[in-house]
Write an enzyme that holds these catalytic residues in place. Structure first.
Site, mmCIF file in Angstrom:
data_model
loop_
_atom_site.group_PDB
_atom_site.id
_atom_site.type_symbol
_atom_site.label_atom_id
_atom_site.label_comp_id
_atom_site.label_asym_id
_atom_site.label_seq_id
_atom_site.Cartn_x
_atom_site.Cartn_y
_atom_site.Cartn_z
ATOM 1 N N GLY A 148 0.822 -1.196 0.000
ATOM 2 C CA GLY A 148 0.000 0.000 0.000
ATOM 3 C C GLY A 148 0.860 1.251 0.000
ATOM 4 C CB CYS A 149 0.072 4.726 -0.958
ATOM 5 S SG CYS A 149 -1.573 4.872 -0.231
#
EC number: 1.2.1.38
Length: 342
Positions: A148-149
């Site tokens: 994920g970011c």
């Protein structure tokens, strides 16, 4: 040429994948799917891709994805776990940009994502695609769970410290801010212009879905469970993540040198000179994480600043980086774009 398919090509990560892959000299995108937009030319929806992408969106049920060497899933959570196993069984390699295969504890994943996992047998086989830590495993992976970011920015910022055992890992703090594109390309009140512009707010303080992913990664690096307080914020930006990370020092070291040595050979992690303050526009549209290390007033708390573009190093760019590793290409192939200013 590597034959590529993209499932879910109409979201922000999907079009970012197309932007990067259209410039990649070793790949050919042969299929892009969208159930709701099947038959529409990609360049009609995304004029920025005119004369570079000549495909039409296809219904995923009809697309010949099994003829691909690799398929990217740029889909909402819950899609890849249903569709990827058939492709994997057919010998197609898969990179999932959603969260379906990131968390090894399936019960934990089900608790945070609110659905029953459709293919738990593939969770254990999946490789977590943070290249700076799992590069060797990514090289031979059949299924990569793209991070994920927020987890990318936070883990890269903390990694040298927790690996070296130089900070207290029972009370790490990650104070992170994201642009609105991190919420995806959908109609939602919180990300409407009139709601997000000229505004700044924390959200999911009681618990964000990325928390168990970050804790899992940092615990692996530390060799024992870590404690983490993670507070995300929504900022009036389109792109970008800024993570301010706090850790209490328990062992003395030249921390600047520690980070420089840890990432000295990494093409996509840039350790800035002492006293620097990286900003999100310095990474906009580029597959790079810029990090600065601070020790305010020479005290016992270390502050690490970590910035990425959430759609590139936090999603599509990192996915292409993983693809390059999987197929034995130079890691930087197709990812040499500089950040966009202003």
């Amino acid at each position: 040429m590597i034959r590529i398919g993209i499932v879910g090509g109409t979201g922000y990560t999907g079009v970012e994948l197309l932007r990067l892959l259209a410039q990649h000299p070793e790949v050919q995108v042969v299929a892009i799917t969208s159930r709701g937009d099947a038959g529409i030319p990609v360049a009609t929806m995304f004029p920025s891709l005119r004369r570079r992408v000549n495909l039409k969106f296809e219904d995923p049920a009809k697309a010949n994805l099994r003829n691909c060497d690799l398929v990217f899933f740029a889909t909402p959570n819950g899609v890849a776990m249903e569709q990827a196993p058939a492709l994997l069984d057919a010998g197609v390699r898969v990179i999932d940009l959603a969260a379906d295969f990131r968390i090894k504890n399936v019960a934990e994943w089900e608790r945070w994502y609110g659905m029953r996992h459709a293919s738990p047998e593939w969770v254990e086989k999946a490789v977590y695609g943070l290249p700076e830590y799992h590069r060797a495993a990514v090289r031979n992976a059949r299924l990569v769970a793209n991070p994920g970011c927020y987890p990318t920015a936070v883990q890269l910022g903390f990694m040298p410290l927790v690996e070296a055992g130089l900070v207290e890992t029972d009370q790490l703090i990650a104070d992170a801010k994201s642009g609105v594109s991190g919420a995806g390309r959908k109609a939602e009140i919180a990300t409407l212009f009139a709601e997000a512009a000229d505004n700044f707010k924390a959200y999911a303080v009681s618990g964000h879905r990325h928390l168990p992913e970050i804790q899992q990664g940092l615990s692996t690096m530390a060799g024992h469970p870590v404690g983490l307080t993670f507070v995300p914020h929504l900022t009036p930006l389109i792109r970008g993540i800024h993570a301010t990370l706090y850790a209490r020092i328990k062992g003395e070291a030249d921390f600047q040198q520690l980070f420089e040595q840890c990432y000295g050979g990494e093409a996509f992690v840039d350790i800035l000179p002492p006293g620097s303050h990286p900003d999100t526009r310095s990474v906009r549209a580029a597959n790079v994480c810029r990090i600065a290390v601070h020790r305010p007033q020479g005290g016992n708390v270390l502050v690490v600043l970590s910035v990425i573009d959430n759609l590139v190093k936090g999603a599509a760019g990192q996915a292409v980086q993983n693809m390059n590793i999987m197929f034995g290409l130079p890691e930087t192939e197709g990812l040499a774009q500089l950040a966009v200013l202003p």
